[in-house]
Design a protein around this motif. Structure first.
Motif, PDB file in Angstrom:
ATOM      1  N   GLN A  60     -31.174 -36.299  17.942  1.00 45.90           N
ATOM      2  CA  GLN A  60     -30.462 -37.474  18.442  1.00 45.90           C
ATOM      3  C   GLN A  60     -31.419 -38.609  18.794  1.00 45.90           C
ATOM      4  N   ARG A  61     -32.630 -38.270  19.164  1.00 46.21           N
ATOM      5  CA  ARG A  61     -33.601 -39.270  19.598  1.00 46.21           C
ATOM      6  C   ARG A  61     -34.503 -39.762  18.453  1.00 46.21           C
ATOM      7  N   ALA A  62     -34.225 -39.345  17.230  1.00 44.74           N
ATOM      8  CA  ALA A  62     -35.095 -39.656  16.102  1.00 44.74           C
ATOM      9  C   ALA A  62     -34.475 -40.669  15.151  1.00 44.74           C
ATOM     10  N   GLU A  63     -35.300 -41.557  14.632  1.00 45.39           N
ATOM     11  CA  GLU A  63     -34.852 -42.468  13.580  1.00 45.39           C
ATOM     12  C   GLU A  63     -34.565 -41.698  12.294  1.00 45.39           C
ATOM     13  N   ARG A  64     -35.422 -40.716  11.988  1.00 49.03           N
ATOM     14  CA  ARG A  64     -35.228 -39.852  10.822  1.00 49.03           C
ATOM     15  C   ARG A  64     -35.477 -38.411  11.244  1.00 49.03           C
ATOM     16  N   ARG A 122     -26.512 -34.684   9.789  1.00 42.26           N
ATOM     17  CA  ARG A 122     -27.352 -35.183  10.877  1.00 42.26           C
ATOM     18  C   ARG A 122     -28.825 -35.285  10.481  1.00 42.26           C
ATOM     19  N   ALA A 123     -29.201 -34.714   9.358  1.00 42.18           N
ATOM     20  CA  ALA A 123     -30.590 -34.761   8.906  1.00 42.18           C
ATOM     21  C   ALA A 123     -30.729 -35.681   7.702  1.00 42.18           C
ATOM     22  N   ASP A 124     -31.918 -36.224   7.532  1.00 38.12           N
ATOM     23  CA  ASP A 124     -32.216 -37.058   6.364  1.00 38.12           C
ATOM     24  C   ASP A 124     -32.838 -36.241   5.237  1.00 38.12           C
ATOM     25  N   TYR A 125     -33.605 -35.216   5.611  1.00 39.83           N
ATOM     26  CA  TYR A 125     -34.302 -34.402   4.621  1.00 39.83           C
ATOM     27  C   TYR A 125     -34.142 -32.923   4.951  1.00 39.83           C
ATOM     28  N   LEU A 126     -34.131 -32.116   3.917  1.00 44.81           N
ATOM     29  CA  LEU A 126     -34.337 -30.680   4.047  1.00 44.81           C
ATOM     30  C   LEU A 126     -35.577 -30.351   3.237  1.00 44.81           C
ATOM     31  N   ILE A 127     -36.592 -29.843   3.900  1.00 46.44           N
ATOM     32  CA  ILE A 127     -37.828 -29.462   3.214  1.00 46.44           C
ATOM     33  C   ILE A 127     -37.855 -27.950   3.108  1.00 46.44           C
ATOM     34  N   THR A 128     -37.912 -27.449   1.893  1.00 46.91           N
ATOM     35  CA  THR A 128     -37.906 -26.019   1.655  1.00 46.91           C
ATOM     36  C   THR A 128     -38.834 -25.711   0.484  1.00 46.91           C
ATOM     37  N   ASP A 129     -39.042 -24.428   0.202  1.00 46.49           N
ATOM     38  CA  ASP A 129     -40.019 -24.047  -0.814  1.00 46.49           C
ATOM     39  C   ASP A 129     -39.418 -23.814  -2.184  1.00 46.49           C
ATOM     40  N   ALA A 130     -38.084 -23.803  -2.291  1.00 48.40           N
ATOM     41  CA  ALA A 130     -37.425 -23.557  -3.578  1.00 48.40           C
ATOM     42  C   ALA A 130     -36.074 -24.258  -3.570  1.00 48.40           C
ATOM     43  N   PRO A 131     -35.541 -24.614  -4.734  1.00 47.38           N
ATOM     44  CA  PRO A 131     -34.236 -25.275  -4.768  1.00 47.38           C
ATOM     45  C   PRO A 131     -33.166 -24.423  -4.090  1.00 47.38           C
ATOM     46  N   GLN A 140     -23.546 -33.831  -0.787  1.00 44.52           N
ATOM     47  CA  GLN A 140     -22.380 -34.515  -0.225  1.00 44.52           C
ATOM     48  C   GLN A 140     -22.692 -35.108   1.144  1.00 44.52           C
ATOM     49  N   ALA A 141     -23.579 -34.437   1.888  1.00 46.62           N
ATOM     50  CA  ALA A 141     -23.972 -34.926   3.209  1.00 46.62           C
ATOM     51  C   ALA A 141     -25.093 -35.960   3.138  1.00 46.62           C
ATOM     52  N   ASP A 142     -25.521 -36.302   1.928  1.00 42.71           N
ATOM     53  CA  ASP A 142     -26.569 -37.299   1.700  1.00 42.71           C
ATOM     54  C   ASP A 142     -27.907 -36.856   2.313  1.00 42.71           C
TER      55      ASP A 142
END
Length: 268
Positions: free
Chosen positions: A213-217, A240-249, A260-262
């Protein structure tokens, strides 16, 4: 008989190690003494077997025993165990996450072994302001990387080596809270599914949610073993998140929900 005897003796350790690996996987967590009694060999022999199986990635060696590297979520295991699991995946995630961090920016990071990997990946950054509940970060981060480092107060959870409590600071004891904001929140979560991000502990989930909630991204950090799972406490919905960083698709259903959640999915 004599010719087959030495060959049989040479096969026994390999057979025992296979049986031992199966036993640890089925049991989940074992002690050296239990294994020695179960297999009828010495404690030193079991220790050597466990060390070898740990090097081969079959199990995770712990103080006094071992745990299965393949059995179930690691949400209730100690930090020393979780640091030994999915290490390469976490390092790859950490390098991507560090690439989102600009010199001179303000970031928040929660507890977890993945955020510890990010901390190490920030060693070439400069002038960062960091706020965290992770008690290990002050010892892990390069002194040249940050200008200011703050640790949130609260109750200490020894299993995670982190605090759980409000994401707040005061200028003076008992004084008013200071409104704090950050450019980027790096949040390592326990599980991701179509409903959102979740954690096993209610207090941890509330703290992560407030950081977001306190983050721009916000960048969510989760290795692929956490995708398609759901834990007890909801942190936030996917959008609520801008990115998902993971190791595989991600699997198709989760990938579609993220799109859909952008949410931008970043993988090595």
């Amino acid at each position: 008989m004599d010719a087959s005897g030495p060959a049989q003796r040479r096969r026994l350790p390999a057979g025992r190690k296979a049986d031992l690996a199966t036993y640890v996987e089925q049991t989940g967590q074992v002690t050296v003494s239990d294994l020695a009694e179960h297999f009828g060999v010495s404690i030193d022999t079991i220790r050597r077997d466990l060390d070898q199986l740990d090097r081969e990635g079959v199990l995770v060696r712990t103080h006094g025993g071992a745990v299965s590297a393949a059995s179930g979520p690691l949400k209730d295991r100690g930090l020393d165990v979780r640091m030994r699991v999915q290490t390469e995946e976490k390092e790859r995630i950490a390098r991507i996450a560090a690439g989102l961090v600009e010199d001179g920016s303000v970031i928040m990071m929660n507890a977890g072994t993945t955020t510890l990997a990010v901390t190490r990946a920030l060693r070439n950054h400069q002038d960062l302001t960091i706020a965290t509940n992770n008690l290990r970060i002050p010892a892990e981060i390069a002194p040249s990387a940050f200008r200011d480092l703050y640790v949130f107060g609260g109750a200490v959870r020894s299993i995670t080596q982190a605090t759980t409590g409000p994401v707040t600071f005061t200028m003076t004891p008992g004084g008013p809270e200071v409104d704090i904001r950050c450019d980027l929140a790096l949040i390592a979560v326990g599980a991701v599914d179509e409903a959102g991000y979740s954690a096993s502990n209610l207090g941890d989930a509330a703290m992560m949610s407030e950081m977001m909630q306190r983050a721009e991204r916000t960048a969510i950090l989760a290795d692929s073993s956490k995708l398609g799972r759901r834990f007890f406490a909801q942190i936030a919905h996917l959008d609520r998140a801008d990115y998902l960083i993971t190791d595989a698709p991600p699997p198709p259903r989760i990938a579609a929900a993220l799109a859909q959640a952008d949410v931008q999915v970043l993988t090595p």
